[in-house]
Scaffold this active site. Structure first.
Site, PDB file in Angstrom:
ATOM      1  N   LYS A 195     -30.160  34.141 -12.205  1.00 33.59           N
ATOM      2  CA  LYS A 195     -30.269  32.935 -11.377  1.00 33.59           C
ATOM      3  C   LYS A 195     -29.144  32.962 -10.361  1.00 33.59           C
ATOM      4  O   LYS A 195     -28.124  33.626 -10.579  1.00 33.59           O
ATOM      5  CB  LYS A 195     -30.136  31.685 -12.251  1.00 33.59           C
ATOM      6  CG  LYS A 195     -30.649  30.413 -11.607  1.00 33.59           C
ATOM      7  CD  LYS A 195     -32.145  30.267 -11.717  1.00 33.59           C
ATOM      8  CE  LYS A 195     -32.649  29.077 -10.929  1.00 33.59           C
ATOM      9  NZ  LYS A 195     -34.080  28.813 -11.180  1.00 33.59           N
TER      10      LYS A 195
ATOM     11  N   ASP B 233     -35.867  27.999  -5.567  1.00 29.36           N
ATOM     12  CA  ASP B 233     -35.637  26.936  -6.553  1.00 29.36           C
ATOM     13  C   ASP B 233     -35.337  25.698  -5.700  1.00 29.36           C
ATOM     14  O   ASP B 233     -35.750  25.657  -4.525  1.00 29.36           O
ATOM     15  CB  ASP B 233     -34.465  27.315  -7.497  1.00 29.36           C
ATOM     16  CG  ASP B 233     -34.334  26.354  -8.689  1.00 29.36           C
ATOM     17  OD1 ASP B 233     -35.087  26.509  -9.649  1.00 29.36           O
ATOM     18  OD2 ASP B 233     -33.487  25.430  -8.650  1.00 29.36           O
TER      19      ASP B 233
END
Ligand code: NDP
Length: 445
Positions: free
Chosen positions: A126, A166
């Site tokens: 991430k 995201d």
């Protein structure tokens, strides 16, 4: 928690001070592992648990950029390459002022098990930045993305690490980042980023996948009770990529979503959300939820309280972490809510999860319910590698099949470890054992 697991958790807290969201995500997974380790003690050998909670690599970097007025700003960039047992690191980039190492670490940790559940051969990672795209011009966002990618490009690649979007990172940002990657590397590595535009390597259904998947997961949970979404009133939070396509799929399945929200408040539209208007306001105009209310008779904007004050049959939290606390859970339960499917990552606090589980309602945790996005990213990588493109129906059928498999894996693992219907245990146990088995096969690395 068993002693062996408790010790690992204490070490995580001591080593990662102040990273409360990371502690929370680790605690939830480790807690679920008690029955797994009781049955298969070898998972606690070879410091496997200690290794799985430690990222393989953490990258933090300076991102300087110049705004339209000529002023220089310095943001912080992150990429956590958490676990590559199952494949290249895979996970989104978040641009939001709240981003810090702990937030990215919690998201990266969740991503390991989510990606394992998809069975698509992808590891967990991430990244992101504390940059806030709100109110910035396209040119400013482009300069930021270019500066961010100037550093990130040396760490990623189609077989190494494949970022996606995201919060705050959609098609526009992926485009600017891909352009800069291609320029620096002199290589059209389409498979280095997912969420690309359709004309340059993107996949049909990627945009819709996370929201669609969360609703398909809710439908599968309901099916175990002989029920469906047909005729259900749905409470949705968020008004971004995940929320919009959760609303779309819920409508397709005969439900009526009546709310959405952003950080300025929430909207209640008892007649059912006008999806075209919402897309126009949020996707085209990049506006606020108030702009919807101005053009929609009967809809109202609420700026105090929480969207969870609105009674409904199904709740789909699709905004951000810890947006649904214990009090909100109690309010939802009083209002008759019987299903929660998490579109966002860790949107329910531990108190909220406990309340849902005590009440015995259907609760689908994000790492299973929102895995449709990353699963379709893996399908995008597959199409890029094969230099091919599937039509919408083909990609959607694959997504639907993957979500059904994820649901069934959770059900089977929950049964195997003695807590039928516990999707939290099911998701954590099924995801963990897939990663752990491969880590054992790879030796101490
Ligand atoms: P977007 O940026 O498209 O939308 C986020 C939405 O949530 C916006 O409406 C935003 O409002 C709201 N929001 C974000 N932070 C806050 C906050 N602190 N308080 C109140 N509202 C907030 O993001 P996505 O829809 O892509 O992501 C939503 C969630 O889904 C995140 O948890 C993400 O990690 C998760 N997710 C996303 C995937 C994807 O494929 N995009 C995949 C799997 C999970 P505002 O604009 O006012 O900030």
């Amino acid at each position: 928690m068993q002693d062996v697991v408790e010790k690992v958790y204490e070490q995580v807290v001591a080593r990662n001070r102040g990273e409360v969201e990371f502690h929370q995500a680790v605690h939830e997974v480790l807690e679920s592992l008690d029955p797994v380790i009781a049955k298969h003690p070898h998972y606690a050998e070879g410091a496997l648990l200690e290794r799985i909670v430690e990222p393989e690599r953490q990258i933090m970097f300076r991102v300087p950029w110049v705004d339209d007025a000529g002023q220089v700003h310095v943001n912080r960039g992150f990429r956590i390459e958490f676990n590559s047992a199952l494949g290249p690191y895979k996970g989104g980039l978040r641009f939001h002022p709240s981003v810090n190492a702990g937030i990215i670490k919690f998201l990266g940790f969740e991503q390991i098990f989510k990606n394992a559940l998809t069975a698509q051969g992808i590891g967990g990672g991430k990244g992101g930045s504390d940059f806030d795209p709100h109110g910035r011009s396209d040119a400013e966002v482009m300069r930021f993305c270019q500066s961010f990618m100037t550093e990130l490009q040396r760490h990623i690649g189609p077989s190494t690490d494949v970022p996606a979007g995201d919060i705050g990172v959609g098609g526009r940002e992926i485009g600017y980042m891909f352009g800069q990657y291609k320029r620096i590397r002199n290589s059209y590595d389409a498979g280095v980023l997912t969420g690309k535009g359709l004309a340059w390597g993107g996949s049909l259904v990627r945009t819709e996948a996370t929201g669609y998947g969360a609703v398909l997961f809710a439908q599968s949970m309901l099916a175990t009770k002989g029920d469906s979404l047909e005729g259900k009133k749905v409470i949705v939070s968020g008004a971004g990529n995940v929320a919009i396509y959760a609303i779309e799929k819920a409508q397709q399945l005969g439900a009526t979503p009546i709310t959405f929200s952003d950080s300025s408040g929430y909207v209640v539209d008892e007649a059912g959300v006008d999806l075209e208007l919402l897309k126009q306001v949020k996707e085209v105009e990049r506006g606020r939820v108030a702009d919807y209310v101005e053009r929609r008779p009967g809809a109202r904007l609420v700026t105090g309280g929480s969207v969870w004050d609105v009674p409904g049959d199904v709740a789909l939290p699709c905004a951000t972490q810890n947006e649904l606390d214990g009090d909100a859970a109690a309010t939802l339960l009083r209002g008759g809510c019987g299903v929660v499917s998490e579109g966002a990552n860790m949107p329910s606090t531990p108190e909220a999860v406990e309340a849902f589980q005590k009440a015995g309602i259907l609760f689908g945790p994000g790492k299973a319910a929102n895995a449709g996005g990353v699963a379709t990213s893996a399908l995008e990588m597959e199409q890029n590698a094969g230099r091919t493109r599937w039509d919408f129906a083909t990609a959607e059928a694959k997504l639907t099949g993957i979500m059904a498999d994820i649901h069934d894996s959770c059900v089977a693992a929950a049964e195997e470890y003695g807590r039928p219907g516990d999707y939290v245990l099911g998701a954590n146990a099924a995801g963990f054992t897939r990663v752990a088995d491969v880590m054992i096969a790879h030796g101490i690395v």
